[in-house]
Scaffold this active site. Structure first.
Site, PDB file in Angstrom:
ATOM      1  N   HIS A 283       8.582 -32.580  27.632  1.00 47.39           N
ATOM      2  CA  HIS A 283       8.528 -33.326  26.380  1.00 47.39           C
ATOM      3  C   HIS A 283       7.154 -33.209  25.731  1.00 47.39           C
ATOM      4  CE1 HIS A 283       8.788 -37.448  24.238  1.00 47.39           C
ATOM      5  NE2 HIS A 283       9.541 -36.594  23.569  1.00 47.39           N
TER       6      HIS A 283
ATOM      7  N   HIS B 210       3.673 -34.161  16.506  1.00 43.96           N
ATOM      8  CA  HIS B 210       4.848 -35.023  16.483  1.00 43.96           C
ATOM      9  C   HIS B 210       4.912 -35.928  15.262  1.00 43.96           C
ATOM     10  CE1 HIS B 210       7.189 -38.695  17.376  1.00 43.96           C
ATOM     11  NE2 HIS B 210       8.006 -37.843  17.963  1.00 43.96           N
TER      12      HIS B 210
END
Length: 237
Positions: free
Chosen positions: A10, A52
């Site tokens: 991740h 992100h």
């Protein structure tokens, strides 16, 4: 016969290095991840970068939004010190740098498109690097996934389901090959429904051995984790 469970890092190995940076991606490869996930935005002058948040504030020493800034500004920022002084001076990576790491390894790419309108550019890079056979495109925006299917039908897509229901899974089958469900919301019935529709299931964000084993028991095909090494040791090869 034992089924294959794919481990996805991740934002890279983000417990060991600052998320969405080259050190995190490189660590994910060392940790045995099957796929390395990243998120992408486009800068004001057209560069595709791995980060992100739309804002620069959380993971860099910059201010403002990615789409407002030039690539030169982003590359001048420190994207590592917030995590540890060890990573002081680490830059926001270009998509090309991420793809270089994937291409030089045996891992696959999980690329989450965080803003609409950049699908063609992202896919063009994936094709240029010859990674279409080991890339998955993610998005919470199903319009993005439809566009990916139109542009390059052979690349698998993953639909995020923030509110998983049987109907949401059935709807996702129109745009995706994989559905993604948060570990706190994941239930065995969801994997059963998905599998009947020919979909695979990704469960995120798994961070303990207990969560990993539960996800596998309940039918997960992919496990997305901040610490892929821990999950690899937990579920074996």
């Amino acid at each position: 016969m034992a089924r294959k469970i794919f481990i996805v890092a991740h934002r890279g190995s983000s417990t060991k290095a600052p998320e969405n940076t080259l050190p995190a991606f490189e660590q994910a490869i060392k940790d045995g991840a099957d796929f390395v996930e990243t998120d992408v935005y486009r800068t004001r002058d057209g560069a595709i970068v791995c980060i992100h948040d739309p804002s620069l504030k959380r993971t860099t020493n910059g201010e403002g939004f990615v789409f407002e800034k030039t690539i030169d500004y982003l590359r001048s920022l420190d994207a590592g010190s917030w995590f540890s002084e060890k990573f002081k001076g680490v830059q926001v990576p270009l998509l090309e740098e991420y793809l270089d790491i994937i291409a030089s390894s045996n891992a696959g790419a999980f690329i989450e498109i965080k803003m609409s309108g950049i699908e063609e550019e992202v896919l063009g890079k994936v094709l240029q690097w010859g990674l279409e056979d080991r890339t998955v495109i993610l998005s919470g925006n199903w319009g993005v996934l439809l566009n990916v299917k139109r542009l390059v039908p052979g690349i698998p897509t993953l639909a995020d389901l923030p509110n998983p229901t049987p109907q949401a899974i059935l709807s996702a089958a129109k745009v995706a090959d994989i559905v993604s469900i948060h570990s706190l919301l994941f239930e065995e019935q969801f994997s059963e429904i998905a599998h009947r529709k020919g979909l695979l299931v990704n469960v995120w964000n798994i961070n303990t051995p207990e969560e990993a084993l539960s996800a596998v028991e309940n039918g997960a095909d992919f496990i997305t984790a901040d610490n892929p090494e821990l999950i690899r040791k937990t579920i074996g090869k």
